[in-house]
Design an enzyme around this catalytic site. Structure first.
Site, PDB file in Angstrom:
ATOM      1  CG  ASP A  95      -2.045   1.014   1.091  1.00  0.00           C
ATOM      2  OD1 ASP A  95      -2.453   1.308  -0.049  1.00  0.00           O
ATOM      3  OD2 ASP A  95      -2.515   1.516   2.133  1.00  0.00           O
ATOM      4  CG  HIS A 144      -4.656  10.483   3.140  1.00  0.00           C
ATOM      5  ND1 HIS A 144      -5.680  10.376   4.048  1.00  0.00           N
ATOM      6  CD2 HIS A 144      -3.722   9.564   3.514  1.00  0.00           C
ATOM      7  CE1 HIS A 144      -5.384   9.421   4.932  1.00  0.00           C
ATOM      8  NE2 HIS A 144      -4.205   8.912   4.629  1.00  0.00           N
ATOM      9  NE  ARG A 164       5.084  15.836  10.334  1.00  0.00           N
ATOM     10  CZ  ARG A 164       4.541  14.612  10.183  1.00  0.00           C
ATOM     11  NH1 ARG A 164       4.532  13.774  11.181  1.00  0.00           N
ATOM     12  NH2 ARG A 164       4.013  14.258   9.033  1.00  0.00           N
ATOM     13  CD  GLU A 209      -6.100   4.664   4.998  1.00  0.00           C
ATOM     14  OE1 GLU A 209      -5.484   3.903   4.219  1.00  0.00           O
ATOM     15  OE2 GLU A 209      -5.539   5.388   5.853  1.00  0.00           O
ATOM     16  CD  GLU A 215      -5.452   2.988   0.162  1.00  0.00           C
ATOM     17  OE1 GLU A 215      -4.699   2.358  -0.620  1.00  0.00           O
ATOM     18  OE2 GLU A 215      -5.236   3.125   1.376  1.00  0.00           O
ATOM     19  CG  ASP A 226      -5.379   0.453   4.014  1.00  0.00           C
ATOM     20  OD1 ASP A 226      -5.382  -0.630   4.628  1.00  0.00           O
ATOM     21  OD2 ASP A 226      -4.501   1.319   4.168  1.00  0.00           O
ATOM     22  NE  ARG A 246      -7.488   6.374  10.016  1.00  0.00           N
ATOM     23  CZ  ARG A 246      -6.869   6.197   8.859  1.00  0.00           C
ATOM     24  NH1 ARG A 246      -5.596   5.807   8.829  1.00  0.00           N
ATOM     25  NH2 ARG A 246      -7.490   6.411   7.729  1.00  0.00           N
ATOM     26  CD  GLN A 276      -2.438   4.170  10.876  1.00  0.00           C
ATOM     27  OE1 GLN A 276      -3.669   4.169  10.804  1.00  0.00           O
ATOM     28  NE2 GLN A 276      -1.671   4.636   9.909  1.00  0.00           N
ATOM     29  CE1 TYR A 315       2.523   6.862  14.575  1.00  0.00           C
ATOM     30  CE2 TYR A 315       3.728   6.882  12.504  1.00  0.00           C
ATOM     31  CZ  TYR A 315       3.241   7.548  13.605  1.00  0.00           C
ATOM     32  OH  TYR A 315       3.462   8.877  13.747  1.00  0.00           O
ATOM     33  CE  LYS A 360      -3.087   1.959   7.513  1.00  0.00           C
ATOM     34  NZ  LYS A 360      -3.908   2.884   6.713  1.00  0.00           N
ATOM     35  CB  THR A 420      -7.318  -4.862   2.553  1.00  0.00           C
ATOM     36  OG1 THR A 420      -6.357  -4.591   3.572  1.00  0.00           O
ATOM     37  CG2 THR A 420      -7.213  -3.815   1.458  1.00  0.00           C
ATOM     38  CB  THR A 436      -6.227   7.719   1.879  1.00  0.00           C
ATOM     39  OG1 THR A 436      -6.095   6.608   2.743  1.00  0.00           O
ATOM     40  CG2 THR A 436      -7.609   8.331   2.020  1.00  0.00           C
ATOM     41  CD  GLU A 464      -7.807  12.656   4.697  1.00  0.00           C
ATOM     42  OE1 GLU A 464      -8.057  11.461   4.408  1.00  0.00           O
ATOM     43  OE2 GLU A 464      -7.475  13.511   3.859  1.00  0.00           O
TER      44      GLU A 464
HETATM   45 MN    MN Z   1      -3.910   3.037   2.982  1.00  0.00          MN
END
Ligand code: MN
Length: 433
Positions: free
Chosen positions: A135, A142, A151, A207, A209, A241, A245, A248, A252, A261, A265, A368, A382
């Site tokens: 992926d 995104h 950030r 997600e 995609e 996907d 969250r 993750q 991650y 993930k 899928t 995404t 988002e």
């Molecule tokens: Mn993805």
């Protein structure tokens, strides 16, 4: 790049009445898949209107010859890997043969009806045995939206515009549209809690995609030059996907997503071929002033001129509350595949550039796809700003992330003046407790 020919004629009609004007599967599309008719075994098929043409039966009836026959023979056995491996020539030959067979006035029309099955009575399966699934993260909006949650001043990391970011996903848990899945359990450690805990994900997301099915592929250690990368794309699908969250966010670093993930899928079951997409290719949108030019191994003039996909994308949410009140599905996303920062060919060339071998039936996800406008954002992360701005549905239900009983349906439509529009069919999945 694929060529426009008589199979793209807007005026072409099929004797399969439901195909004419069909939003997804008119005779100009002819996608490949694997299906099981009621009480039957898995076999190769072609979507035509509301019907599925049994490709194995067409082959057995002796209605194909040459490269088209070779392609159909390779598609036998309940998976398309060997057929995808044959590449564009046999794939186009089969398209041309089936276009002739299914056209209005086809001399063989009388032999075909018993080879057609109502799609509603069939089970759609994965089109190939997926050896590997990777992926990417090629939706720059995104990446910007998600990066900004952590950030605000520098949402994109310094590598983003130079290297197509990706990770190796999990092939075993890729499922076809229509498969529900259980909410994953995992370790969560929100900022508001002092210690991590194990339990069901509280921040389950979708997600939006595209998937890219690999055709011939490359030998280990032999990269695919960017100018040849499109030859290794056997087709496209929708890909959801699903992402936990909260899991993750805790797991991650430093190696990337793992259990957040790998629980599921979902892909749409039909492989939309490059030939079907030929009228809907577009120039890769120019990069903003100041962005670096892609490096030479990712730069090809023809790919830049026509390697992008002009494809409208949507995501819809179905909930128990909407259903109880007789309300329609709620559209979460309306975007476009033109928002991708890298073309499919660039993703393929990059994946193989280090020597990794891509194999027939491998699956790549684009990442995404979100547009600059909020209506085109392709995940709840988002849309709800990390869960801080919940969505209120017409049913009165409120969603930060997905609840048990929710279903997400992805859709894709290609349109261009002078051509018959085509669609990808649904990519549907529901979460259970
Ligand atoms: Mn993805």
């Amino acid at each position: 790049m694929s060529m426009i020919d008589h199979t793209h004629d807007q005026a072409a009609r099929s004797f399969v009445a439901s195909a004419n004007g069909h939003a997804d599967f008119p005779i100009q599309n002819l996608p490949l898949g694997i299906f099981a008719p009621q009480g039957g075994t898995a076999r190769a098929g072609i979507a035509i209107g509301e019907m599925i043409l049994d490709l194995d039966a067409v082959l057995a009836a002796g209605l194909l010859d040459g490269a088209a026959e070779e392609m159909a023979a390779a598609a036998e056995g309940g998976a398309l890997n060997e057929a995808l491996a044959l590449g564009a020539g046999p794939r186009r030959a089969l398209r041309h043969a089936l276009f002739a067979l299914l056209s209005e006035g086809s001399p063989e029309a009388a032999r075909v009806p018993h080879m057609l099955h109502a799609a509603a009575d069939c089970t759609l399966l994965l089109p190939a045995r997926i050896g590997d699934y990777s992926d990417f993260y090629a939706g720059i909006q995104h990446a910007t939206n998600v990066g900004a949650l952590f950030r605000p001043d520098t949402p994109l990391l310094p590598n983003y515009k130079h290297v197509p970011i990706g990770y190796h996903g999990r092939a075993s848990s890729v499922v076809p549209s229509g498969t529900d899945f259980r909410r994953p359990h995992g370790q969560r450690k929100p900022a508001t809690e002092t210690a991590p805990s194990f339990g069901p994900s509280r921040n389950l997301d979708y997600e939006l995609e595209l998937g890219i099915w690999i055709g011939p592929g490359n030998a280990l250690g032999e990269p695919i030059p960017i100018a040849q990368a499109a030859d290794h794309v056997a087709g496209f699908c929708l890909l959801n996907d699903w992402s936990a969250r909260d899991i993750q966010g805790w797991e991650y670093q430093p190696l990337g997503p793992f259990l957040a993930k790998s629980f599921c899928t979902t892909v749409s079951p039909w492989i939309i071929t490059p030939e079907a997409m030929a009228p809907f290719r577009a120039p890769q949108p120019p990069r903003p002033e100041g962005d670096p030019r892609p490096m030479d191994h990712l730069w090809d003039e023809a790919d830049q001129a026509g390697g992008a996909l002009d494809l409208d994308l949507e995501a819809w949410l179905e909930t128990p509350g909407l259903a109880a009140k007789g309300l329609p599905a709620h559209r979460l996303t309306r975007g476009t595949a033109l928002a991708l920062y890298w073309t499919p060919a660039q993703l393929v060339a990059h994946h193989a550039s280090g020597g990794c071998n891509l194999q027939p039936g491998d699956l790549l996800g684009t990442g995404t796809i979100s547009t600059a406008e909020p209506e085109g954002w392709g995940s709840l992360l988002e849309i709800t700003r990390g869960g801080r701005q919940p969505v209120t549905l017409p049913s009165g239900e409120v969603r930060r992330f997905l609840e048990d009983g929710d279903t997400v349906v992805l859709g894709a439509r290609a349109r261009r003046e002078g051509f018959a529009g085509i669609g990808f069919g649904a990519c549907r999945g529901g979460v259970t407790g």
